[in-house]
Design an enzyme around this catalytic site. Structure first.
Site, PDB file in Angstrom:
ATOM      1  N   ASN A 197       2.210  15.766   0.899  1.00 27.79           N
ATOM      2  CA  ASN A 197       2.175  16.876  -0.305  1.00 27.79           C
ATOM      3  C   ASN A 197       3.645  17.240  -0.998  1.00 27.79           C
ATOM      4  O   ASN A 197       3.626  18.065  -2.635  1.00 27.79           O
ATOM      5  CB  ASN A 197       2.036  18.046   0.941  1.00 27.79           C
ATOM      6  CG  ASN A 197       0.551  17.880   1.509  1.00 27.79           C
ATOM      7  OD1 ASN A 197      -0.497  17.189   1.182  1.00 27.79           O
ATOM      8  ND2 ASN A 197       0.445  18.971   2.117  1.00 27.79           N
ATOM      9  N   GLU A 198       4.699  16.485  -0.727  1.00 31.73           N
ATOM     10  CA  GLU A 198       5.924  17.205  -1.363  1.00 31.73           C
ATOM     11  C   GLU A 198       5.819  16.493  -2.887  1.00 31.73           C
ATOM     12  O   GLU A 198       6.007  17.183  -3.890  1.00 31.73           O
ATOM     13  CB  GLU A 198       6.841  17.132  -0.473  1.00 31.73           C
ATOM     14  CG  GLU A 198       7.792  17.715   0.614  1.00 31.73           C
ATOM     15  CD  GLU A 198       6.729  17.514   2.185  1.00 31.73           C
ATOM     16  OE1 GLU A 198       5.912  15.989   1.685  1.00 31.73           O
ATOM     17  OE2 GLU A 198       6.114  18.144   2.538  1.00 31.73           O
ATOM     18  N   GLN A 216      -7.247  -1.373  -0.248  1.00 25.00           N
ATOM     19  CA  GLN A 216      -6.165  -0.809  -0.692  1.00 25.00           C
ATOM     20  C   GLN A 216      -4.965  -0.964  -0.575  1.00 25.00           C
ATOM     21  O   GLN A 216      -4.365  -1.227   0.310  1.00 25.00           O
ATOM     22  CB  GLN A 216      -6.003   1.041  -1.398  1.00 25.00           C
ATOM     23  CG  GLN A 216      -4.967   1.308  -2.504  1.00 25.00           C
ATOM     24  CD  GLN A 216      -5.470   3.045  -2.477  1.00 25.00           C
ATOM     25  OE1 GLN A 216      -5.971   3.781  -0.722  1.00 25.00           O
ATOM     26  NE2 GLN A 216      -4.402   3.411  -3.382  1.00 25.00           N
ATOM     27  N   GLU A 226      -9.006   9.699  -6.291  1.00 24.04           N
ATOM     28  CA  GLU A 226      -8.413   9.425  -5.367  1.00 24.04           C
ATOM     29  C   GLU A 226      -8.102  10.941  -4.767  1.00 24.04           C
ATOM     30  O   GLU A 226      -8.793  11.584  -3.691  1.00 24.04           O
ATOM     31  CB  GLU A 226      -7.637   9.145  -4.577  1.00 24.04           C
ATOM     32  CG  GLU A 226      -6.943   8.429  -3.184  1.00 24.04           C
ATOM     33  CD  GLU A 226      -5.961   8.359  -3.022  1.00 24.04           C
ATOM     34  OE1 GLU A 226      -5.144   8.008  -3.788  1.00 24.04           O
ATOM     35  OE2 GLU A 226      -5.907   7.937  -1.647  1.00 24.04           O
ATOM     36  N   SER A 242       0.663   0.803  -1.168  1.00 25.35           N
ATOM     37  CA  SER A 242       2.044   0.747  -0.383  1.00 25.35           C
ATOM     38  C   SER A 242       2.697  -0.104  -0.307  1.00 25.35           C
ATOM     39  O   SER A 242       2.203  -1.227  -0.047  1.00 25.35           O
ATOM     40  CB  SER A 242       1.392   2.352   0.682  1.00 25.35           C
ATOM     41  OG  SER A 242       1.411   3.133  -0.146  1.00 25.35           O
TER      42      SER A 242
END
Lengths: 372, 397
Positions: B383-384, B126, B244, B129
């Site tokens: 998570n944020e 992938q 995902e 990022s």
């Protein structure tokens, strides 16, 4: 695996939602609380007309045979509106205990009028020295000839004032736990009435050489049945708390969107968004636990008690979390009696004090924890 | 409402269990059980076995060669695989790029790439990022400039999981630097053998080589390797991220981890009694048990909704947040349970061929896994970020 409601259940949900919206607005609720708690309200009569009082009782005692899901739907709607009616304390708990203990004569005298809305009852299972333990009972019942004599004191009996009779657990001479129905006017009874901090009518019941005919003994060994009915009560309380959590979350979210500080709505601040999302997470996880509880009522006792204790412990902690966040996010307004969400916050915190709190139920889960 | 599986679903569960008992090589399940790193060959051997059984692409419809399972069957399959210590299928081909190719790819792309994924011919990684684009993925800078029938790609990707084994890369690139952030992005399929690609390992704090940097230096990519229109890459990217996140709660793994923890804590002694009887420790285990029960039902609610025609949405963010927190707590408790035995570190054993005596082997991975599991609340959208997604899409804040 199915989480969908049946058509009948959807209708039940819609009926209740409409009823609560029409008849339990904040103003109407205040008026209901101001009324004397010793006689049935107009809303209770509507419950009776709609068949709601029959819902959670089996068909062989004249009920509609509703299951845990039906009870969940009702309790959730009542929780959403903080409906000040003793549906659980004055109907379901004493009624279901009667349904599984009473003979047909006793049912005719006490259960049938209950389901018709002609009277309400109460269940006195709790004692001051025993905290939440329903099986540590110091109230004594002794049989003398053709009557029973009861001595002892019952603590925080919900719906005591309105009840035509109160189901009282008492220790028998043989060590077993007995169950008796004590009429409101029985000589030797005295009551100390009050409201709980979350507005429920309650009282302490003192039994001083109360003499009852043999027909008022419902059971001479009620432990298993009492556990079964308390399990129903705990599942029902979880559902009621879900309704109240939903409403507390909705009101808080609406407030964040409407209230402006620094020239922008509070809902634009990330710290507050994430707090609101945490409330939502607690709600959805608790909803799952309340569903687990509602669908566990028919399981074998130890499995049932394990899952319901887990649900009650989990919902208790989530309810407190949501209550505290609702107050915090409303700022100083959340501290006022006038702010409607404060009523929900009080109910959600005190929910943990009914039928066993998180510590009590965590201990049950811990005792029943499966290791392998 | 009821929470039980139908007789057909229970029979399916039995079928999967039998298959796993027969077909999963014991040396591979042993490596998974001990928390040792899997080698490329371990993944491939297992994925070839799954492929032969027709179960590799558990989320594919029949028309593309999948088993055509519904959400409930996929859930059962994942849970049973985790319980049997089967390796997690490398998701980048089967679960991530494949759904994008099915939804946005041309017929030619579908005919070329999908069978190669099914037969494990291609190992995908992938390219999302970048050093400057993590949570703010749309801020990516890798440039693709059109040159006739090709794009010339320049830039750097990072956190490329198992990229060291991959021969194909799906990659978000900026094709229009003047368009608004999301609008200038395209989705390219890049051959890792292309000249100009360099892969460098990143060693994580647990000593593992799981992720990599990928440098792209004037890499020529045929225009026909673009999925969807130019500038539509963000649509593909978002679609892929939803996929995902659906499995990301990792409930099967959490269940397995809790079983392991309870058995460990009942064997390990503390002052002459099982550690599980130490009240402060037991309390945390009990709370983890409760959280798992709640997550399981929440997960079933999402699965039932998907079965009845819903699409995975923001609920998967809820599952991701709570699921990752739970798995991190379980890895914390497992590490604590071992006490001093959590201190010795044997990196050669964890990623190599070496051996340890049984007792050391049982506890070798716990601390490394604890550190490794910190990734769960960071990857796939921290998570944020998940909370911000819920705030925006569910709560309309």
């Amino acid at each position: 695996m199915d989480f969908a409601l049946t058509d009948e259940q959807r209708m039940l949900e819609e009926t209740l939602t409409r009823l609560v919206a029409d008849q339990v607005s904040p103003e109407q609720r205040r008026a209901m609380l101001a009324a004397a708690p010793n006689r049935a309200s107009a809303l209770w009569r509507t419950f009776a007309e709609l068949g709601l009082l029959h819902m959670s009782f089996s068909e062989d005692v004249g009920g509609l045979g509703g299951d845990g899901t039906d009870l969940m739907i009702i309790m959730q709607a009542l929780g959403r509106g903080l409906v000040p009616e003793p549906y659980l304390a004055g109907l379901v708990l004493p009624g279901q205990l009667l349904a599984v203990t009473a003979n047909s004569e006793q049912q005719t005298r006490w259960l049938a009028p209950l389901l018709e809305g002609e009277h309400q009852l109460a269940l006195a299972w709790q004692e001051i020295g025993a905290r939440y333990d329903a099986f540590t009972v110091s109230t004594q019942a002794t049989q003398q000839g053709d009557q029973w004599q009861l001595n002892g004191k019952k603590h925080v009996v919900l719906n005591l004032e309105a009840a035509a009779g109160t189901l009282v657990s008492a220790r028998l001479a043989n060590g077993k736990l007995g169950l008796f129905i004590v009429p409101a006017d029985a000589p030797g009874t005295s009551t100390h009435l009050y409201r709980t901090i979350d507005d429920q009518p309650a009282g302490d019941l003192t039994l001083d050489s109360v003499k009852l005919p043999l027909t008022n003994c419902l059971s001479e060994d009620v432990s298993d049945k009492l556990a079964e009915v308390l399990a129903v009560g705990r599942a029902a309380l979880c559902a009621q708390a879900i309704g109240a959590m939903e409403e507390a979350c909705d009101q808080t979210l609406a407030y964040l969107k409407e209230r402006k500080q620094f020239g922008v709505p509070l809902s634009t601040f990330q710290a507050l968004q994430h707090r609101m999302v945490d409330m939502h997470l607690h709600l959805e996880q608790s909803r799952s636990m309340a569903i687990l509880a509602a669908t566990s009522l028919a399981l074998p006792a130890s499995e049932r008690d394990y899952k319901i204790a887990a649900a009650k412990a989990y919902c208790g902690e989530s309810a407190r979390f949501i209550a505290e966040q609702a107050i915090q996010l409303h700022g100083a307004m959340g501290m006022t009696e006038e702010c409607y969400v404060a009523n929900y916050a009080k109910h959600l915190v005190m929910f943990d004090h009914y039928l066993g709190d998180s510590d009590y139920h965590l201990e049950t889960v811990s005792e029943l924890l499966k290791v392998a | 409402m009821n929470l039980t599986f139908s007789p057909e679903e229970q029979a399916f569960c039995e079928q999967v269990r039998r298959f796993l008992a027969d077909a999963l090589p014991s040396d591979i399940s042993q490596r998974v059980r001990l928390g040792r790193h899997l080698r490329a060959d371990d993944y491939l051997r297992w994925q070839n076995i799954l492929s032969e059984q027709g179960w590799l692409a558990s989320n594919w419809p029949k028309e593309f060669g999948g088993p055509g399972w519904g959400p409930v069957q996929r859930h059962i399959f994942d849970e049973e695989c985790a319980a049997a210590h089967a390796p997690t299928v490398v998701p980048f081909g089967v679960n991530m790029v494949a759904p994008v190719i099915m939804k946005f790819g041309s017929v030619e792309q579908q005919q070329h790439y999908l069978p190669r994924i099914l037969s494990n011919q291609d190992w995908w990684c992938q390219g999302y990022s970048e050093p400057g684009a993590g949570s703010d993925l749309a801020g990516l800078n890798t440039r693709a400039v059109r040159d006739g029938d090709h794009y010339i790609v320049n830039g750097q990707k990072t956190w490329t999981t198992l990229g060291q084994h991959a021969n194909m890369l799906f990659c978000l690139v900026r094709t229009d630097p003047d368009a608004k952030k999301q609008a200038g992005i395209s989705f390219l399929l890049i051959d890792m053998q292309s000249p100009g690609i360099t892969v460098r390992p990143i060693i994580t704090l647990d000593g593992a080589h799981e992720v990599n940097e990928v440098f792209l230096d004037n890499v020529r990519v045929p225009v026909e390797n673009r999925v969807g229109e130019e500038g539509q890459g963000w649509t593909c990217a978002k679609f892929l991220l939803t996929h995902e996140r659906t499995g990301i709660a990792g409930l099967g793994h959490a269940k397995q981890a809790l079983r392991h923890l309870k058995s460990l804590a009942s064997r390990i002694q503390h002052r002459g009694k099982p550690l599980l009887e130490l009240p402060s420790f037991r309390q945390r285990v009990v709370k983890a048990e409760l959280e798992l029960m709640a997550l399981e039902v929440t997960n079933l609610r999402v699965i039932a909704a998907a079965r009845d025609g819903g699409v995975p949405g923001a609920e998967s963010s809820l599952l991701k947040v709570r699921g990752s927190e739970l798995r991190q707590e379980l890895s914390e408790l497992t590490r604590r349970a071992l006490g001093p035995a959590a201190l010795p570190f044997f990196p050669d054993f964890l990623h190599g061929e070496g051996s340890l005596d049984d007792e050391r082997a049982q506890s070798a991975a716990a601390s490394a896994q604890y550190f490794n599991r910190r990734k769960l609340s960071i990857y796939g959208g921290a998570n944020e970020i998940q909370k911000s997604i819920v705030a925006k899409t569910i709560l309309n804040m």
